[in-house]
Design a protein around this motif. Structure first.
Motif, mmCIF file in Angstrom:
data_model
loop_
_atom_site.group_PDB
_atom_site.id
_atom_site.type_symbol
_atom_site.label_atom_id
_atom_site.label_comp_id
_atom_site.label_asym_id
_atom_site.label_seq_id
_atom_site.Cartn_x
_atom_site.Cartn_y
_atom_site.Cartn_z
ATOM 1 N N ARG A 185 54.003 -27.272 42.790
ATOM 2 C CA ARG A 185 53.033 -26.518 43.584
ATOM 3 C C ARG A 185 51.641 -27.135 43.471
ATOM 4 O O ARG A 185 50.918 -27.260 44.474
ATOM 5 N N VAL B 111 55.582 -20.023 48.872
ATOM 6 C CA VAL B 111 56.814 -19.248 49.073
ATOM 7 C C VAL B 111 58.040 -20.060 48.663
ATOM 8 O O VAL B 111 59.011 -19.512 48.131
ATOM 9 N N GLU C 93 58.281 -19.799 44.963
ATOM 10 C CA GLU C 93 58.835 -18.500 44.566
ATOM 11 C C GLU C 93 60.351 -18.485 44.724
ATOM 12 O O GLU C 93 61.066 -17.945 43.869
ATOM 13 N N ARG C 94 60.855 -19.052 45.810
ATOM 14 C CA ARG C 94 62.311 -19.150 46.000
ATOM 15 C C ARG C 94 62.934 -20.008 44.911
ATOM 16 O O ARG C 94 63.987 -19.664 44.347
ATOM 17 N N SER D 105 63.202 -18.357 41.598
ATOM 18 C CA SER D 105 64.123 -17.214 41.565
ATOM 19 C C SER D 105 65.499 -17.585 41.025
ATOM 20 O O SER D 105 66.160 -16.761 40.409
ATOM 21 N N HIS E 141 63.691 -15.000 51.504
ATOM 22 C CA HIS E 141 62.441 -14.424 50.998
ATOM 23 C C HIS E 141 61.233 -15.122 51.633
ATOM 24 O O HIS E 141 61.153 -16.349 51.674
ATOM 25 N N ILE F 253 51.665 -18.720 42.356
ATOM 26 C CA ILE F 253 53.037 -18.224 42.503
ATOM 27 C C ILE F 253 53.082 -16.781 42.010
ATOM 28 O O ILE F 253 52.706 -16.492 40.871
ATOM 29 N N ARG F 254 53.536 -15.862 42.845
ATOM 30 C CA ARG F 254 53.570 -14.441 42.484
ATOM 31 C C ARG F 254 54.743 -14.149 41.544
ATOM 32 O O ARG F 254 55.810 -14.739 41.668
ATOM 33 N N PRO G 76 58.363 -11.412 42.978
ATOM 34 C CA PRO G 76 59.671 -11.940 43.426
ATOM 35 C C PRO G 76 60.499 -12.479 42.268
ATOM 36 O O PRO G 76 61.725 -12.309 42.241
ATOM 37 N N TYR G 77 59.841 -13.104 41.303
ATOM 38 C CA TYR G 77 60.543 -13.635 40.130
ATOM 39 C C TYR G 77 61.201 -12.512 39.334
ATOM 40 O O TYR G 77 62.366 -12.627 38.921
#
Length: 421
Positions: free
Chosen positions: A116, A124, A127-128, A131, A177, A328-329, A332-333
């Motif tokens: 990133r 996004v 984040e994927r 996951s 997502h 990165i949020r 979602p994780y």
């Protein structure tokens, strides 16, 4: 609109008060129980120094060097035909997945954060990627859990299959997502060229853009990796103390009561509640408690599998400290981890059924254990060999699959083009 803003401000203020109160409460508890806090800190320090530091640091440095030399960019182009359709992430995601699968937590978070920061993926996509690449390493599941904790080597394959299969399912689910934030556009003119040539060009372009000499790259890699490994060590010690203080204060007993009620609802033995409490905070302690609980074997394995997939608040804290600065949020994780735990536990139930479990026993691989008379250096070298072999094997398989998919697509496009005339 004003009501929404006021509600958001109220929640933010309440959260600030709760965090302040919690910090003061824990600090007072540490002063009141200094010996317990000290012993827990020593235990966390020993875990970090003897296991985490020597196991992960070389791979952190290696990943930094490979990114600086453009090797990751090369791999990314080769694996784009595989990773994009399956998980909707760039091909470089396979590098994070391979390193995560072989090295375990939190290797994937470190690499995803680097991607990133270097603009190799969007927020996004990161984040994927995070996951489904946050996985335990096979040596932990086969050696530490199956052999060391349960004393049943055959369980290693069952736990590992459930863990990785559920992880891939999470990745496929999370490909949807953040679709509204997708910035990925497919350029047909570029993607129709030779994939090997494009990969080599990407490697050269990345190295030219980096502009650092090998000596400077090595120094920067060591410096950055040391900062990361020290950060992880701090979190391990902090959560070790935190969990011990909660135990002394009786908070874990309250949580055990809540988990016991949940286990009763699904028909599981309530003796597994302490394992869920420990596993909620720390993966190793939770898996060990599950293996020692007075409960049926299938239930103990299912709970251990779920705990390993969840990975614990301690690991989540490490991941948050690593990725939060890159945008990165974490929500979602966290959702992915909960989904991973539920799927892993469910798949383990299926795999523990007698006919299926008998077949899986055939897949049990020999686990290299360290005898008591073997020194730490020999054990460390053995681990490097095994992890390095696993990374190379995984990447080789994925590159072969990706190139095969690319060739099939090219042939199909060629046939379709000629058939239209």
């Amino acid at each position: 609109m004003r009501t929404f803003v006021g509600s958001k401000r109220y929640r933010s203020r309440l959260l600030a008060y709760l965090m302040a109160f919690g910090s003061v409460f824990i600090t007072i508890a540490m002063v009141q129980y200094p010996k317990d806090a000290f012993d827990a800190a020593i235990m966390g320090l020993n875990l970090w120094w003897n296991v985490v530091f020597p196991s992960l640091l070389p791979f952190f440095i290696l990943s930094e060097i490979l990114m600086g030399l453009g090797v990751v960019h090369f791999i990314g182009i080769l694996l784009e035909p595989l990773m994009r359709p399956l998980f909707n992430v760039p091909g470089i995601g396979a590098f994070a997945m391979s390193m995560g699968l072989a090295s375990g937590y939190p290797m994937d978070a470190v690499i995803t954060c680097k991607f990133r920061k270097n603009q190799l993926c969007t927020a996004v996509e990161a984040e994927r990627l995070l996951s489904f690449t946050n996985t335990a390493d096979p040596l932990f599941m086969f050696g530490a859990v199956a052999v060391g904790m349960f004393g049943i080597p055959e369980l290693g394959a069952t736990i590992a299959i459930a863990h990785y299969l559920s992880s891939f399912i999470v990745g496929i689910i999370f490909r949807y997502h953040g679709r509204e934030r997708d910035l990925y556009t497919k350029d047909p003119q570029i993607t129709s060229s030779n994939i090997i040539i494009r990969a080599l060009r990407a490697l050269y372009a990345a190295k030219q853009e980096d502009k650092r000499s090998m000596g400077q790259l090595l120094g920067d890699s060591v410096k950055s990796s040391m900062n990361t490994i020290l950060l992880i060590g701090g979190f391990i010690i902090l959560f070790s103390v935190f969990l011990e203080i909660l135990s002394v204060l009786g908070v874990t007993a309250v949580l055990a009561t809540l988990f016991a009620g949940l286990l009763h609802l699904i028909g599981f033995d309530t003796n597994l509640a302490p394992a869920l409490v420990s596993g909620f905070f720390e993966i190793d302690l939770g898996a060990l408690a599950a293996s020692q609980a007075d409960a049926p074997l299938i239930e103990k394995v299912v709970i251990a599998s779920g705990i390993i997939a969840w990975s614990g608040i301690s690991v989540h804290g490490q991941v948050a400290s690593i990725v939060i600065e890159s945008g990165i949020r974490m929500l979602p994780y966290m959702v992915a981890r909960l989904l991973h735990a539920l799927l892993a536990a469910g798949i383990t139930v299926i795999l523990m059924i007698d006919p299926v479990h008998s077949i899986i026993k055939l897949l049990t691989i020999p686990v290299m254990l360290t005898p008591n008379n073997t020194n730490a250096l020999t054990s460390l070298i053995t681990r490097f060999e095994q992890v390095g072999y696993q990374i190379l094997l995984l990447l080789s398989i994925m590159i072969a699959l990706s190139i095969a998919i690319h060739i099939i697509k090219e042939l199909y496009s060629h046939i379709k083009k000629h058939s239209s005339f």
